[in-house]
Design a protein around this motif. Structure first.
Motif, mmCIF file in Angstrom:
data_model
loop_
_atom_site.group_PDB
_atom_site.id
_atom_site.type_symbol
_atom_site.label_atom_id
_atom_site.label_comp_id
_atom_site.label_asym_id
_atom_site.label_seq_id
_atom_site.Cartn_x
_atom_site.Cartn_y
_atom_site.Cartn_z
ATOM 1 N N ILE A 18 -63.692 -32.407 -14.804
ATOM 2 C CA ILE A 18 -64.341 -32.736 -16.074
ATOM 3 C C ILE A 18 -65.115 -31.495 -16.494
ATOM 4 O O ILE A 18 -66.021 -31.051 -15.789
ATOM 5 N N ASP A 19 -64.750 -30.937 -17.616
ATOM 6 C CA ASP A 19 -65.387 -29.747 -18.166
ATOM 7 C C ASP A 19 -66.688 -30.155 -18.849
ATOM 8 O O ASP A 19 -66.705 -31.095 -19.637
ATOM 9 N N ILE A 20 -67.758 -29.463 -18.561
ATOM 10 C CA ILE A 20 -69.053 -29.779 -19.148
ATOM 11 C C ILE A 20 -69.020 -29.701 -20.677
ATOM 12 O O ILE A 20 -69.749 -30.398 -21.366
ATOM 13 N N LYS A 21 -68.124 -28.873 -21.216
ATOM 14 C CA LYS A 21 -68.017 -28.731 -22.672
ATOM 15 C C LYS A 21 -67.198 -29.858 -23.300
ATOM 16 O O LYS A 21 -67.273 -30.079 -24.505
ATOM 17 N N LYS A 22 -66.394 -30.551 -22.489
ATOM 18 C CA LYS A 22 -65.560 -31.661 -22.968
ATOM 19 C C LYS A 22 -65.674 -32.826 -21.989
ATOM 20 O O LYS A 22 -64.701 -33.189 -21.321
ATOM 21 N N PRO A 23 -66.845 -33.451 -21.892
ATOM 22 C CA PRO A 23 -67.050 -34.475 -20.855
ATOM 23 C C PRO A 23 -66.241 -35.753 -21.039
ATOM 24 O O PRO A 23 -66.140 -36.543 -20.112
ATOM 25 N N LYS A 24 -65.642 -35.965 -22.183
ATOM 26 C CA LYS A 24 -64.846 -37.167 -22.416
ATOM 27 C C LYS A 24 -63.376 -36.972 -22.051
ATOM 28 O O LYS A 24 -62.582 -37.892 -22.169
ATOM 29 N N THR A 25 -63.007 -35.759 -21.615
ATOM 30 C CA THR A 25 -61.627 -35.482 -21.234
ATOM 31 C C THR A 25 -61.560 -35.196 -19.733
ATOM 32 O O THR A 25 -62.208 -34.283 -19.237
ATOM 33 N N ALA A 26 -60.771 -35.990 -19.043
ATOM 34 C CA ALA A 26 -60.541 -35.792 -17.613
ATOM 35 C C ALA A 26 -59.199 -35.082 -17.443
ATOM 36 O O ALA A 26 -58.228 -35.426 -18.108
ATOM 37 N N GLU A 27 -59.170 -34.083 -16.582
ATOM 38 C CA GLU A 27 -57.942 -33.338 -16.315
ATOM 39 C C GLU A 27 -57.536 -33.532 -14.862
ATOM 40 O O GLU A 27 -58.338 -33.352 -13.962
ATOM 41 N N PHE A 28 -56.270 -33.884 -14.666
ATOM 42 C CA PHE A 28 -55.717 -34.059 -13.330
ATOM 43 C C PHE A 28 -54.608 -33.026 -13.171
ATOM 44 O O PHE A 28 -53.666 -33.013 -13.954
ATOM 45 N N SER A 29 -54.754 -32.139 -12.174
ATOM 46 C CA SER A 29 -53.789 -31.042 -12.007
ATOM 47 C C SER A 29 -53.161 -31.056 -10.625
ATOM 48 O O SER A 29 -53.827 -31.328 -9.630
ATOM 49 N N ILE A 30 -51.874 -30.725 -10.608
ATOM 50 C CA ILE A 30 -51.135 -30.505 -9.373
ATOM 51 C C ILE A 30 -50.642 -29.066 -9.439
ATOM 52 O O ILE A 30 -49.951 -28.685 -10.385
ATOM 53 N N TYR A 31 -51.047 -28.259 -8.458
ATOM 54 C CA TYR A 31 -50.681 -26.849 -8.460
ATOM 55 C C TYR A 31 -49.410 -26.614 -7.659
ATOM 56 O O TYR A 31 -49.262 -27.103 -6.551
ATOM 57 N N GLY A 32 -48.490 -25.888 -8.284
ATOM 58 C CA GLY A 32 -47.240 -25.573 -7.623
ATOM 59 C C GLY A 32 -46.420 -24.605 -8.459
ATOM 60 O O GLY A 32 -46.596 -24.503 -9.671
ATOM 61 N N LEU A 33 -45.541 -23.894 -7.795
ATOM 62 C CA LEU A 33 -44.704 -22.892 -8.458
ATOM 63 C C LEU A 33 -43.395 -23.509 -8.926
ATOM 64 O O LEU A 33 -42.815 -24.360 -8.256
ATOM 65 N N THR A 34 -42.931 -23.051 -10.074
ATOM 66 C CA THR A 34 -41.629 -23.473 -10.611
ATOM 67 C C THR A 34 -40.803 -22.231 -10.933
ATOM 68 O O THR A 34 -40.187 -22.137 -11.981
ATOM 69 N N ASN A 35 -40.782 -21.297 -9.996
ATOM 70 C CA ASN A 35 -40.078 -20.029 -10.195
ATOM 71 C C ASN A 35 -38.569 -20.179 -10.290
ATOM 72 O O ASN A 35 -37.896 -19.263 -10.747
ATOM 73 N N HIS A 36 -38.021 -21.323 -9.873
ATOM 74 C CA HIS A 36 -36.572 -21.515 -9.910
ATOM 75 C C HIS A 36 -36.057 -21.727 -11.335
ATOM 76 O O HIS A 36 -34.867 -21.638 -11.578
ATOM 77 N N LEU A 37 -36.961 -21.986 -12.295
ATOM 78 C CA LEU A 37 -36.546 -22.184 -13.691
ATOM 79 C C LEU A 37 -36.444 -20.843 -14.410
ATOM 80 O O LEU A 37 -37.313 -19.989 -14.259
ATOM 81 N N ASN A 38 -35.392 -20.668 -15.201
ATOM 82 C CA ASN A 38 -35.324 -19.459 -16.020
ATOM 83 C C ASN A 38 -36.189 -19.676 -17.268
ATOM 84 O O ASN A 38 -36.711 -20.772 -17.488
ATOM 85 N N SER A 39 -36.340 -18.667 -18.079
ATOM 86 C CA SER A 39 -37.231 -18.741 -19.248
ATOM 87 C C SER A 39 -36.851 -19.857 -20.211
ATOM 88 O O SER A 39 -37.714 -20.588 -20.703
ATOM 89 N N LYS A 40 -35.565 -20.001 -20.468
ATOM 90 C CA LYS A 40 -35.108 -21.033 -21.396
ATOM 91 C C LYS A 40 -35.413 -22.429 -20.844
ATOM 92 O O LYS A 40 -35.899 -23.297 -21.568
ATOM 93 N N GLU A 41 -35.132 -22.634 -19.557
ATOM 94 C CA GLU A 41 -35.421 -23.932 -18.928
ATOM 95 C C GLU A 41 -36.924 -24.217 -18.933
ATOM 96 O O GLU A 41 -37.346 -25.348 -19.207
ATOM 97 N N TYR A 42 -37.698 -23.186 -18.631
ATOM 98 C CA TYR A 42 -39.156 -23.346 -18.604
ATOM 99 C C TYR A 42 -39.675 -23.776 -19.985
ATOM 100 O O TYR A 42 -40.457 -24.722 -20.087
#
Length: 109
Positions: A18-42
């Motif tokens: 929860i960003d102090i500047k936007k307390p009404k917005t919750a962000e849920f993140s999963i970190y991971g690489l998607t290097n197998h996608l080419n630019s067009k697919e990405y």
């Protein structure tokens, strides 16, 4: 200071922010690489996920929930949303970036 919490759902490490500047917005993140996608697919995937309110980058999948617009009536509804996010991430064959430790941010000058 931002509020950040960590959890694991369906085998995926998720950060909750929860960003102090936007307390009404919750962000849920999963970190991971998607290097197998080419630019067009990405670019195609980024556009596709934008419709689901998921920010897709080479390093993470982030679901933003604006609590003023989306009324969650139970923790089970939130769990369902986050479980669906983990299914999307796994479908994309991401390479997880593990969250190994929490490092406090110092406010000393």
């Amino acid at each position: 200071m931002d509020y950040v919490q960590f959890a694991e759902i369906n085998g995926c490490e998720i950060t909750f922010d929860i960003d102090i500047k936007k307390p009404k917005t919750a962000e849920f993140s999963i970190y991971g690489l998607t290097n197998h996608l080419n630019s067009k697919e990405y670019l195609q995937k980024a556009k596709e996920y934008d419709y689901s309110n998921i920010d897709f980058s080479r390093y993470s999948f982030t679901k933003k929930i604006d609590t003023r617009k989306e009324k969650l009536n139970s923790i089970q509804e939130l769990e369902k949303i986050l479980t669906e996010l983990t299914h999307i991430v796994k479908k994309e064959k991401y390479e997880p970036i593990p969250i190994t430790e929490i490092k406090p941010v110092s406010n000393t000058v």
